[in-house]
Scaffold this motif. Sequence first.
Motif, PDB file in Angstrom:
ATOM      1  N   THR B  91       0.817  -1.199   0.000  1.00 38.20           N
ATOM      2  CA  THR B  91       0.000   0.000   0.000  1.00 38.20           C
ATOM      3  C   THR B  91       0.858   1.258   0.000  1.00 38.20           C
ATOM      4  O   THR B  91       1.947   1.310   0.577  1.00 38.20           O
ATOM      5  N   VAL B  92       0.350   2.280  -0.683  1.00 35.05           N
ATOM      6  CA  VAL B  92       0.919   3.622  -0.629  1.00 35.05           C
ATOM      7  C   VAL B  92      -0.030   4.454   0.221  1.00 35.05           C
ATOM      8  O   VAL B  92      -1.237   4.481  -0.049  1.00 35.05           O
ATOM      9  N   PRO B  93       0.477   5.122   1.247  1.00 33.74           N
ATOM     10  CA  PRO B  93      -0.426   5.843   2.148  1.00 33.74           C
ATOM     11  C   PRO B  93      -1.103   7.019   1.473  1.00 33.74           C
ATOM     12  O   PRO B  93      -0.584   7.603   0.519  1.00 33.74           O
ATOM     13  N   GLY B  94      -2.271   7.375   1.985  1.00 32.86           N
ATOM     14  CA  GLY B  94      -2.989   8.516   1.481  1.00 32.86           C
ATOM     15  C   GLY B  94      -2.420   9.808   2.040  1.00 32.86           C
ATOM     16  O   GLY B  94      -1.512   9.798   2.867  1.00 32.86           O
ATOM     17  N   GLY B  95      -2.913  10.921   1.569  1.00 30.56           N
ATOM     18  CA  GLY B  95      -2.478  12.216   2.054  1.00 30.56           C
ATOM     19  C   GLY B  95      -1.036  12.501   1.687  1.00 30.56           C
ATOM     20  O   GLY B  95      -0.554  12.121   0.624  1.00 30.56           O
ATOM     21  N   THR B  96      -0.354  13.174   2.627  1.00 28.49           N
ATOM     22  CA  THR B  96       1.023  13.591   2.347  1.00 28.49           C
ATOM     23  C   THR B  96       2.013  12.751   3.137  1.00 28.49           C
ATOM     24  O   THR B  96       3.070  13.212   3.545  1.00 28.49           O
ATOM     25  N   SER B  97       1.658  11.495   3.368  1.00 29.38           N
ATOM     26  CA  SER B  97       2.502  10.633   4.187  1.00 29.38           C
ATOM     27  C   SER B  97       3.653  10.033   3.409  1.00 29.38           C
ATOM     28  O   SER B  97       4.329   9.143   3.899  1.00 29.38           O
ATOM     29  N   GLY B  98       3.864  10.492   2.185  1.00 31.33           N
ATOM     30  CA  GLY B  98       4.944   9.914   1.402  1.00 31.33           C
ATOM     31  C   GLY B  98       4.435   8.833   0.490  1.00 31.33           C
ATOM     32  O   GLY B  98       3.265   8.439   0.556  1.00 31.33           O
ATOM     33  N   SER B  99       5.303   8.334  -0.364  1.00 23.72           N
ATOM     34  CA  SER B  99       4.832   7.390  -1.370  1.00 23.72           C
ATOM     35  C   SER B  99       5.460   6.024  -1.232  1.00 23.72           C
ATOM     36  O   SER B  99       5.312   5.194  -2.107  1.00 23.72           O
ATOM     37  N   ARG B 100       6.167   5.755  -0.163  1.00 30.10           N
ATOM     38  CA  ARG B 100       6.817   4.460  -0.085  1.00 30.10           C
ATOM     39  C   ARG B 100       5.789   3.363   0.119  1.00 30.10           C
ATOM     40  O   ARG B 100       4.777   3.537   0.792  1.00 30.10           O
ATOM     41  N   LEU B 101       6.055   2.223  -0.485  1.00 26.65           N
ATOM     42  CA  LEU B 101       5.192   1.057  -0.370  1.00 26.65           C
ATOM     43  C   LEU B 101       5.468   0.328   0.935  1.00 26.65           C
ATOM     44  O   LEU B 101       6.620   0.164   1.325  1.00 26.65           O
ATOM     45  N   THR B 102       4.410  -0.117   1.581  1.00 30.07           N
ATOM     46  CA  THR B 102       4.524  -0.981   2.747  1.00 30.07           C
ATOM     47  C   THR B 102       3.952  -2.335   2.360  1.00 30.07           C
ATOM     48  O   THR B 102       2.798  -2.428   1.936  1.00 30.07           O
ATOM     49  N   PHE B 103       4.752  -3.372   2.518  1.00 29.03           N
ATOM     50  CA  PHE B 103       4.386  -4.710   2.054  1.00 29.03           C
ATOM     51  C   PHE B 103       3.846  -5.565   3.179  1.00 29.03           C
ATOM     52  O   PHE B 103       4.247  -5.431   4.344  1.00 29.03           O
ATOM     53  N   GLY B 104       2.976  -6.494   2.801  1.00 26.91           N
ATOM     54  CA  GLY B 104       2.543  -7.528   3.712  1.00 26.91           C
ATOM     55  C   GLY B 104       3.529  -8.683   3.705  1.00 26.91           C
ATOM     56  O   GLY B 104       4.580  -8.623   3.073  1.00 26.91           O
ATOM     57  N   GLU B 105       3.158  -9.752   4.429  1.00 24.76           N
ATOM     58  CA  GLU B 105       4.048 -10.897   4.569  1.00 24.76           C
ATOM     59  C   GLU B 105       3.952 -11.850   3.380  1.00 24.76           C
ATOM     60  O   GLU B 105       4.781 -12.726   3.223  1.00 24.76           O
ATOM     61  N   GLY B 106       2.916 -11.718   2.560  1.00 27.10           N
ATOM     62  CA  GLY B 106       2.812 -12.523   1.360  1.00 27.10           C
ATOM     63  C   GLY B 106       2.012 -13.792   1.505  1.00 27.10           C
ATOM     64  O   GLY B 106       1.824 -14.321   2.606  1.00 27.10           O
ATOM     65  N   THR B 107       1.518 -14.270   0.374  1.00 24.95           N
ATOM     66  CA  THR B 107       0.846 -15.570   0.271  1.00 24.95           C
ATOM     67  C   THR B 107       1.658 -16.442  -0.666  1.00 24.95           C
ATOM     68  O   THR B 107       1.971 -16.030  -1.788  1.00 24.95           O
ATOM     69  N   GLN B 108       2.003 -17.628  -0.201  1.00 26.96           N
ATOM     70  CA  GLN B 108       2.738 -18.579  -1.047  1.00 26.96           C
ATOM     71  C   GLN B 108       1.710 -19.425  -1.797  1.00 26.96           C
ATOM     72  O   GLN B 108       0.989 -20.208  -1.180  1.00 26.96           O
ATOM     73  N   LEU B 109       1.674 -19.246  -3.107  1.00 24.55           N
ATOM     74  CA  LEU B 109       0.752 -20.012  -3.949  1.00 24.55           C
ATOM     75  C   LEU B 109       1.502 -21.137  -4.645  1.00 24.55           C
ATOM     76  O   LEU B 109       2.537 -20.909  -5.271  1.00 24.55           O
TER      77      LEU B 109
END
Lengths: 114, 113
Positions: B91-109
């Motif tokens: 996710t990229v945060p809304g507003g002016t919180s910057g544009s860095r992506l924060t990742f989840g832990e993932g799903t292994q398919l």
Amino acid sequence: GAGVSQSPSNKVTEKGKDVELRCDPISGHTALYWYRQSLGQGLEFLIYFQGNSAPDKSGLPSDRFSAERTGGSVSTLTIQRTQQEDSAVYLCASSLERQYYGYTFGSGTRLTVV
Amino acid sequence: SQQGEEDPQALSIQEGENATMNCSYKTSINNLQWYRQNSGRGLVHLILIRSNEREKHSGRLRVTLDTSKKSSSLLITASRAADTASYFCATVPGGTSGSRLTFGEGTQLTVNP
């Protein structure tokens, strides 16, 4: 180049040594990011460069970690006095502009501290 | 803590079946993105959905976003063995919180031939 290039692809170092990891982003991409990923885990944000703005260093885990981006292009991540817990895959990514574009990732540098 | 949390952590299906992965997040977002990772190395960007969008398609991929529930889902239709990988939402945060992506832990398919 066509993609984000990272070097070296693998690095084994002794505990206490310093290491430098390099990232060549896609030409024209103004944003550059460093993440690290421990085995089987998600990605941990380290640092973010955007154009000429001051970098967002809020993810660096300790003062042993530093990064620079020269000329708005190549970036180097330096880890001083490496520790075993620094072992991970270090991933670099670049993107065109903030917010609305996906990142292009390099293949990463697998760092092993022995 | 991770912004995105994927569910399930692991998913095993047969070739030809559909695979659905879910992602929940905590704070307001500008956009949400899905990535695929093979063999624990570089991630590949699959699709981006903005906060004012509800559904997007790309080939065999379908992504939905429900901002009221702070959740997203990734559907892969007619799966193939080559779809075997880890899938991450970010996710990229809304507003002016910057544009860095924060990742989840993932799903292994895992897609079994």
